[in-house]
Design an enzyme around this catalytic site. Structure first.
Site, PDB file in Angstrom:
ATOM      1  N   LYS A  57       0.847  -1.203   0.000  1.00 56.21           N
ATOM      2  CA  LYS A  57       0.000   0.000   0.000  1.00 56.21           C
ATOM      3  C   LYS A  57       0.877   1.245   0.000  1.00 56.21           C
ATOM      4  CE  LYS A  57      -3.860  -2.355   2.174  1.00 56.21           C
ATOM      5  NZ  LYS A  57      -4.474  -2.813   3.417  1.00 56.21           N
ATOM      6  N   GLN A 101      -5.171  -1.730   9.581  1.00 50.78           N
ATOM      7  CA  GLN A 101      -4.873  -3.010   8.929  1.00 50.78           C
ATOM      8  C   GLN A 101      -5.386  -4.158   9.798  1.00 50.78           C
ATOM      9  OE1 GLN A 101      -3.371  -3.365   5.812  1.00 50.78           O
ATOM     10  NE2 GLN A 101      -3.863  -5.530   6.056  1.00 50.78           N
ATOM     11  N   ASP A 124     -11.177   2.755   3.706  1.00 49.24           N
ATOM     12  CA  ASP A 124     -11.564   1.356   3.490  1.00 49.24           C
ATOM     13  C   ASP A 124     -13.074   1.206   3.273  1.00 49.24           C
ATOM     14  OD1 ASP A 124      -9.818  -0.687   3.217  1.00 49.24           O
ATOM     15  OD2 ASP A 124      -9.572  -1.088   5.366  1.00 49.24           O
TER      16      ASP A 124
END
Ligand code: NAP
Length: 297
Positions: A57, A101, A124
């Site tokens: 990422k 995460q 997200d």
């Protein structure tokens, strides 16, 4: 029966194309806004798979000109320390996207942390406000993996309207939001899960079959309708006959290749699209927060 070889849905090429477009948008917007977009990825502990995802990422951010505000916390970090970190990032003007995460170590509860993220910075797309906007078909930040699947179908001009789409898996991360996105695109949607009776009969009725389960090779050729579109979201690490570890999806790729019309490879399919959608969400919230409109690519 006529034999076919499926066309591959190339997530790698499309993710690269999206990154190039985003890089151009960032260049254009940065002139107006005066700073780059920023993404903060919070990781706790040293799970090697998570660490690899975070590195990917951050590398992708660098490629498109997004500043990374990544934070690595030791595995004994407390819930309240993470809450404080999220609060600070919510207030930080340089940060447009925040993501935690997953998975987190067992002593931490991910849900309240995800709820604490400013919905406008929810890169997200997992905050209840953004999931609610999806249910209501209102604009908002969409969950990355399902959005990546939809973008891949769109790129290959696969019309889902009126088609029977079967999503195997009902997680809040993938299955449920993807089913809603397919519904929004006018598909007739069935969601199957571990309690579904006669899974092969359900999957075989699908014009568009999405596997988001986490079971290697669950979907075999005899579960697929000839000429169906098959999207494999699964990422499973397995050890092959030679003792080597490799990644496979939920679909038995070699056999389904001879039945489906379109198929995603693993790796090289949905995984890279997820990262591309994360970057896209970050740039979108950067533009929205600064009330500017990016040029269409
Ligand atoms: P999850 O939360 O574990 O959900 C799995 C779903 O599959 C559940 O709804 C479960 O049903 C269902 N299921 C389990 N066994 C089944 C069976 N035998 N038959 C039918 N349904 C079954 O997993 P997830 O987070 O959605 O992830 C799914 C897969 O996608 C994993 O391999 C994950 O690594 C991968 N993934 C990939 C990406 C990407 O970027 N490509 C992103 C996220 C996840 P119940 O609800 O009844 O338990």
């Amino acid at each position: 029966m006529e034999s076919t070889i499926a066309n591959l849905l190339d997530g790698k090429a499309l993710a690269q194309k999206i990154q190039t477009e985003l890089q151009q948008q960032v260049e254009q917007l940065q002139g107006q806004i005066g700073r780059p977009p920023g993404l903060a990825v919070l990781m706790v502990g040293d799970n090697p798979a998570s660490a690899a995802y975070v590195r990917n990422k951050e590398r992708a951010c660098q490629n498109v000109g997004i500043a990374s505000f990544g934070q690595l916390f030791p595995s004994n970090t407390t819930q309240s320390e993470l809450e404080q970190a999220i609060e600070a990032l919510n207030q930080d003007e340089r940060v447009d996207g925040i993501l935690v995460q997953l998975p987190l170590p067992d002593h931490l509860d991910a849900v309240p942390l995800l709820h604490q993220i400013d919905p406008g910075k929810d890169a997200d797309g997992l905050h209840p406000i953004n999931l609610g906007r999806l249910v209501r078909q209102e604009p908002g930040l969409r969950s990355c993996t399902p959005a990546g699947v939809m973008r891949l179908l769109q790129e290959y001009k696969i019309d889902v309207k009126g088609k029977h789409a079967v999503v195997v898996g009902r997680s809040i991360l993938v299955g449920k939001p993807l089913a809603l996105m397919l519904l929004e695109a006018d598909a007739t949607v069935t969601i199957a899960h571990s309690r579904s009776h006669d899974l092969p009969a359900i999957t075989k009725s699908a014009d568009i079959l999405i596997a988001a389960v986490g079971r290697p090779k669950l979907i075999s050729a005899d579960m697929v309708k000839p000429k169906a579109v098959v999207v494999d979201v699964g990422i499973n690490r397995v050890t092959d006959d030679t003792g080597k570890s490799r990644l496979v999806g939920d679909v038995d790729f070699d056999s389904v290749l001879g039945v489906a019309e379109y198929l995603t490879p693993v790796p090289g399919g949905v995984g890279l699209m997820t990262v591309a959608m994360l970057l896209q969400n970050t740039v979108l919230s950067y533009a929205r927060r600064n009330q500017v409109v990016p040029n269409a690519p």
